[in-house]
Design a protein around this motif. Structure first.
Motif, PDB file in Angstrom:
ATOM      1  N   LEU A 227       0.623  -1.087  -0.056  1.00  0.00           N
ATOM      2  CA  LEU A 227       0.154  -0.036  -0.351  1.00  0.00           C
ATOM      3  C   LEU A 227       0.782   1.288   0.220  1.00  0.00           C
ATOM      4  O   LEU A 227       0.970   1.982  -0.812  1.00  0.00           O
ATOM      5  N   GLU A 230       2.051   2.060  -3.479  1.00  0.00           N
ATOM      6  CA  GLU A 230       0.950   1.648  -4.567  1.00  0.00           C
ATOM      7  C   GLU A 230       0.435   3.378  -4.069  1.00  0.00           C
ATOM      8  O   GLU A 230       0.676   4.103  -6.053  1.00  0.00           O
ATOM      9  N   TYR A 231       0.654   3.490  -2.828  1.00  0.00           N
ATOM     10  CA  TYR A 231       0.173   5.192  -3.096  1.00  0.00           C
ATOM     11  C   TYR A 231       1.210   5.930  -2.540  1.00  0.00           C
ATOM     12  O   TYR A 231       0.936   7.376  -2.776  1.00  0.00           O
ATOM     13  N   ARG A 232       2.839   5.835  -2.819  1.00  0.00           N
ATOM     14  CA  ARG A 232       4.172   6.989  -2.636  1.00  0.00           C
ATOM     15  C   ARG A 232       3.874   8.104  -3.603  1.00  0.00           C
ATOM     16  O   ARG A 232       3.749   8.959  -3.182  1.00  0.00           O
ATOM     17  N   ASP A 233       3.562   7.434  -4.877  1.00  0.00           N
ATOM     18  CA  ASP A 233       3.577   8.818  -6.056  1.00  0.00           C
ATOM     19  C   ASP A 233       2.958   9.598  -6.119  1.00  0.00           C
ATOM     20  O   ASP A 233       2.630  11.509  -6.168  1.00  0.00           O
ATOM     21  N   LEU A 234       1.566   9.437  -5.309  1.00  0.00           N
ATOM     22  CA  LEU A 234       0.506  10.006  -5.032  1.00  0.00           C
ATOM     23  C   LEU A 234       0.799  11.463  -3.192  1.00  0.00           C
ATOM     24  O   LEU A 234       0.512  12.243  -3.916  1.00  0.00           O
ATOM     25  N   ALA A 235       1.442  10.826  -2.746  1.00  0.00           N
ATOM     26  CA  ALA A 235       1.876  11.316  -1.914  1.00  0.00           C
ATOM     27  C   ALA A 235       3.201  12.691  -2.454  1.00  0.00           C
ATOM     28  O   ALA A 235       3.223  13.908  -1.379  1.00  0.00           O
ATOM     29  N   ALA A 265      -6.330   0.804   2.473  1.00  0.00           N
ATOM     30  CA  ALA A 265      -6.623   2.520   1.932  1.00  0.00           C
ATOM     31  C   ALA A 265      -7.160   3.319   2.234  1.00  0.00           C
ATOM     32  O   ALA A 265      -6.850   4.369   1.944  1.00  0.00           O
ATOM     33  N   VAL A 268      -5.167   5.294   4.372  1.00  0.00           N
ATOM     34  CA  VAL A 268      -4.067   6.017   3.710  1.00  0.00           C
ATOM     35  C   VAL A 268      -4.264   7.329   2.933  1.00  0.00           C
ATOM     36  O   VAL A 268      -3.579   8.063   2.831  1.00  0.00           O
ATOM     37  N   THR A 269      -5.099   7.350   2.292  1.00  0.00           N
ATOM     38  CA  THR A 269      -6.239   8.320   1.613  1.00  0.00           C
ATOM     39  C   THR A 269      -6.200   9.493   2.043  1.00  0.00           C
ATOM     40  O   THR A 269      -6.177  10.084   1.547  1.00  0.00           O
ATOM     41  N   ILE A 272      -3.608  11.096   3.271  1.00  0.00           N
ATOM     42  CA  ILE A 272      -2.876  12.117   2.117  1.00  0.00           C
ATOM     43  C   ILE A 272      -3.755  13.106   1.908  1.00  0.00           C
ATOM     44  O   ILE A 272      -3.226  14.172   1.497  1.00  0.00           O
ATOM     45  N   LYS A 273      -4.931  12.712   2.114  1.00  0.00           N
ATOM     46  CA  LYS A 273      -5.964  14.306   1.564  1.00  0.00           C
ATOM     47  C   LYS A 273      -6.212  15.008   2.480  1.00  0.00           C
ATOM     48  O   LYS A 273      -6.530  16.448   1.825  1.00  0.00           O
TER      49      LYS A 273
END
Length: 345
Positions: A227, A230-235, A265, A268-269, A272-273
């Motif tokens: 996870l 997967e979300y590192r780029d978005l962060a 997820a 995590v999102t 980030i948000k």
């Protein structure tokens, strides 16, 4: 059939106990014996375990046995046995026997009335609870059916409209700025609808009752590391630093991997948000006692105290706090799905 056999067995046991108690009572003083109160124990037992009619029948049978023993001793038909030091010696008198029977009869009657009334109320309450549970189960079944029908009737049209918009955007030679704006807004709304339908699909799966058979050993370390990657780029796009801290010896847990992934997820999102630019987000896990605790930490804006009580309810949308990234509101289902996933596990 089993209940009928159990009732018959209880009748036989209680009747046999009354007969044995009467014989035993005769050997230790009969109507003068201090052990005569043991009749009440069996009257109570019959009142609790048997029907009202059967309880009164057993109480009457006990009174006949006890009265027959007392009257028989008074008349001399049954010889009195009075162990020295345990009961008062001497013959019974008619006045004593009458008082004894009046008191015993009143005690037997009152005990049976009170217990059978209480038992009836408890059974009626139990029946109402069963009826209410049956109604709730029927409503829950209707809700599940509605979710399946809604998903079936909405997913296909939404996918078709999305496909048509993509074709329209690709086939038109040139779009004005306003036309492109309209298409972009339509695609955004369709994405929101798709996310909402995905949430509904998750709710339907969580209420299906088939999930317990899907549980297997899950590697939490691999799940969290996947996870985070997967979300590192978005962060990074938001200027956040994302890390994953999981001990090497973390044991596997028994669960449903796809549901655990969806719950984590969501956290995590959200991190980030709702974390201002340049924040820190950390996913991790550790052993506490006999459980594995999974955590997602951030230094974001937090959640107001008054909103925390409502946070995990369905269709709850908290007021967007100051500092949060602007954007369309969610479906209000995300964290309620997380709660249900936790309850399933």
């Amino acid at each position: 059939r089993r209940a009928g056999l159990l009732d018959a067995l209880m009748h036989v046991v209680i009747l046999g106990d009354f007969l044995f108690l009467t014989a035993a009572l005769w050997l230790v003083g009969g109507a003068k014996s201090p052990f005569q109160t043991f009749y009440l124990f069996h009257v109570v037992l019959a009142g609790v375990l048997l029907s009202r009619q059967a309880a009164f029948g057993h109480a009457a049978f006990a009174f006949v046995l006890y009265g027959g023993l007392a009257v028989g001793q008074w008349l001399g038909a049954i010889p009195g046995i009075y162990p020295e030091g345990e009961v008062l010696a001497g013959p019974l008198t008619g006045r004593y026997v009458a008082t004894l029977l009046a008191v015993a009869g009143m005690l037997f009657l009152l005990t049976t009335v009170l217990l059978t009334s209480l038992t009836r109320l408890l059974r009626e309450g139990e029946q109402r609870l069963r009826s209410a549970n049956a109604e709730l189960e029927a409503m829950s079944e209707m809700r599940r059916d509605f979710l399946h029908i809604a998903l079936h009737n909405l997913k296909a049209p939404a996918a078709a409209v999305t496909y048509l918009l993509q074709n329209l955007e690709a086939d038109l030679p040139e779009l004005t700025e306003q036309q492109q704006h309209w298409i972009d807004r339509s695609k955004t709304r369709l994405e929101e609808l798709t996310d909402f339908l995905r949430d509904l699909q998750s709710l339907a799966a969580l209420e299906s009752g088939e999930l317990a058979r899907q549980a297997e050993l899950v590697d939490v370390r691999a799940l969290l590391e996947g996870l985070a990657e997967e979300y590192r780029d978005l962060a990074v796009q938001r200027g956040h630093a994302m890390t994953c801290r999981v001990p090497e010896d973390l044991p596997p847990i028994r669960g449903i991997e796809r549901l655990l992934r969806e719950a984590l997820a969501n956290y995590v999102t959200n991190a980030i948000k709702y974390t201002p630019e340049g924040g820190r987000i950390e996913a991790g896990a550790r052993v506490i006692g006999d459980v594995v605790r999974v955590e997602v930490r951030d230094n974001g804006i937090g959640i107001p105290e008054e909103g925390r009580q409502r946070l995990f309810r369905e269709f709850t949308r908290l007021k967007r706090p100051v500092g949060a990234e602007p954007g369309p509101p969610g479906s209000g289902l995300g964290l309620s799905i997380v709660r249900r996933i936790a309850e399933v596990h």
